[in-house]
Scaffold this motif. Structure first.
Motif, PDB file in Angstrom:
ATOM      1  N   ILE A 111       0.789  -1.124   0.025  1.00  0.00           N
ATOM      2  CA  ILE A 111       0.008  -0.039  -0.059  1.00  0.00           C
ATOM      3  C   ILE A 111       0.911   1.447   0.167  1.00  0.00           C
ATOM      4  N   ALA A 114       2.621   2.077  -3.390  1.00  0.00           N
ATOM      5  CA  ALA A 114       1.632   2.314  -4.458  1.00  0.00           C
ATOM      6  C   ALA A 114       1.635   3.520  -5.496  1.00  0.00           C
ATOM      7  N   VAL A 316      -5.790   5.139   2.591  1.00  0.00           N
ATOM      8  CA  VAL A 316      -6.418   3.827   2.261  1.00  0.00           C
ATOM      9  C   VAL A 316      -6.940   2.982   3.650  1.00  0.00           C
ATOM     10  N   PHE A 356      -5.831  -2.291  -5.950  1.00  0.00           N
ATOM     11  CA  PHE A 356      -4.779  -1.204  -6.254  1.00  0.00           C
ATOM     12  C   PHE A 356      -4.958  -1.203  -7.890  1.00  0.00           C
ATOM     13  N   CYS A 362      -7.237   3.115  -5.468  1.00  0.00           N
ATOM     14  CA  CYS A 362      -7.654   2.037  -4.650  1.00  0.00           C
ATOM     15  C   CYS A 362      -9.112   1.945  -4.611  1.00  0.00           C
TER      16      CYS A 362
END
Length: 393
Positions: A111, A114, A316, A356, A362
């Motif tokens: 994450i 990303a 996220v 993702f 996301c």
């Protein structure tokens, strides 16, 4: 898997974002456990290795034909981490902070990095239980088989990383040496063996409980766990010979930094090998100084900065918690309803996925509800006895 239910989309932050990110709390260790050569688990430090510099000139091809590889077709989910948390709470009465995320360090790394990943997407499964959200990679058999096929073409390069670990470590109880062992060889590679640390941390106001493998510690052999401040991560890289290769290495440092920083590992030792697999030199990086090092590299556009990574991670996880925590069955079912007997059915888990999409962002969506499946896993993720223990306390 698609869903007709409402989805929530979170775009990537601009890479030019310079707003101060949410702080990341320094991790504190709460447990350790060791995978043995047969992949069984012992709740101790028996698989902890001690760092020693690999000899320059060693051949990282050594032992390739004798390696033992973990069976990647066996999906262990979050079992080791959950078992460690249960043992800690049963023995000390201390648990993780509620209202946060429980997962592997690798999930948070994906994450975090990303914003700078423009090729490979991913998907994760999340379910709420007892005030926390458990997150794991959604890795169906067909995807796993495709990845194994792709990885087989890189088996040699992957092995050299493990070989570098063997040349760079020794165990408290060393393997019996063979007469053909080269100088510094710590033992034949067995990827079943892992030493895992479980830490408590937070990003902004979001609690995190992370489990992750640690390669070794910088301490005298025989010393008990010396703490996170003595842990070392080991990496390999091809010898850098031109600006393009240097740029690629600087980009790879993002993942190296994120992995170590999340788990509180202060040092990364990188071994540089040539195309024949011979170790030519080594360099140590202090984890917390890597972003400053990247910022100092002469370039009109640095390959990465930590700000967008931390902003995206917090956004996220906040999205995940906001929508998933309210679906925790413990909010609707009292503990007495579970204590009535092991045969009583568990309330179903509400399964969520978040995926993702490279260069976009996301997406979070609800998949549906699932009880205990044919493999004995609640929501397809957690072991039934662990869920019963959580819900009956």
């Amino acid at each position: 898997m698609s869903s007709s239910k409402t989805s929530h989309f979170l775009p990537l932050p601009p890479l030019s974002l310079r707003t101060p990110p949410p702080p990341y709390r320094r991790p504190t260790i709460i447990s350790t456990y060791s995978h043995q050569p047969d992949r069984s688990i012992r709740h101790d430090d028996s698989s902890m290795a001690y760092y020693r510099p690999a000899p320059i000139g060693c051949d990282l091809n050594h032992g390739f034909d004798r390696r033992t590889e973990r069976n990647e077709s066996v999906d262990e989910h979050l079992d080791g981490l959950c078992d460690a948390l249960r043992k800690v709470e049963e023995e000390s009465g201390k648990g993780e902070r509620k209202g946060g995320i429980i997962t592997w360090r690798g999930m948070i790394t994906r994450i975090m990095t990303a914003p700078y990943e423009d090729r490979e997407g991913w998907e994760m499964t999340a379910i709420a239980l007892d005030g926390s959200v458990y997150v794991e990679l959604h890795d169906p058999p067909d995807v796993r088989a495709k990845r194994r096929k792709q990885q087989s073409t890189w088996a040699w390069q992957t092995y050299m990383g493990y070989s570098f670990e063997s040349f760079s470590t020794q165990f408290l109880v060393p393997e019996q040496e063979n007469e053909d062992w080269p100088t510094g060889w710590g033992g034949d590679v067995n990827t079943n063996v892992q030493w895992c640390n479980v830490v408590r941390s937070a990003i902004g106001d979001i609690p995190l409980c992370l489990g992750g493998e640690v390669d070794c510690v910088r301490a005298e052999p025989g010393t008990p766990h010396p703490g996170l401040e003595k842990c070392v991560e080991l990496k390999t890289n091809r010898v850098i010979e031109n600006e393009k290769q240097e740029f690629i290495f600087h980009k790879k440092l993002l993942k190296h930094w994120a992995q170590s920083w999340l788990l509180g590992i202060p040092e990364i030792e990188v071994g540089f090998r040539d195309d024949s697999g011979i170790l030519r030199n080594q360099r140590a990086f202090e984890t917390e100084k890597i972003p400053r090092f990247i910022a100092s590299v002469p370039s009109a556009h640095p390959p990465w900065t930590p700000g967008p990574c931390l902003h995206f991670l917090h956004a996220v996880l906040n999205l995940v918690l906001t929508h998933i925590l309210p679906t925790d069955p413990c909010l609707r079912y009292p503990p007495d309803s579970i204590r009535r007997g092991e045969q009583s059915p568990l309330p179903p888990a509400t399964m969520w996925r978040f995926s993702f999409i490279p260069r976009r962002g996301c997406e979070l969506y609800e998949v549906g509800q699932m009880g205990v499946d044919d493999t004995g896993r609640w929501g397809g993720v957690l072991k039934e006895d662990y869920v019963r223990w959580r819900m009956s306390r």
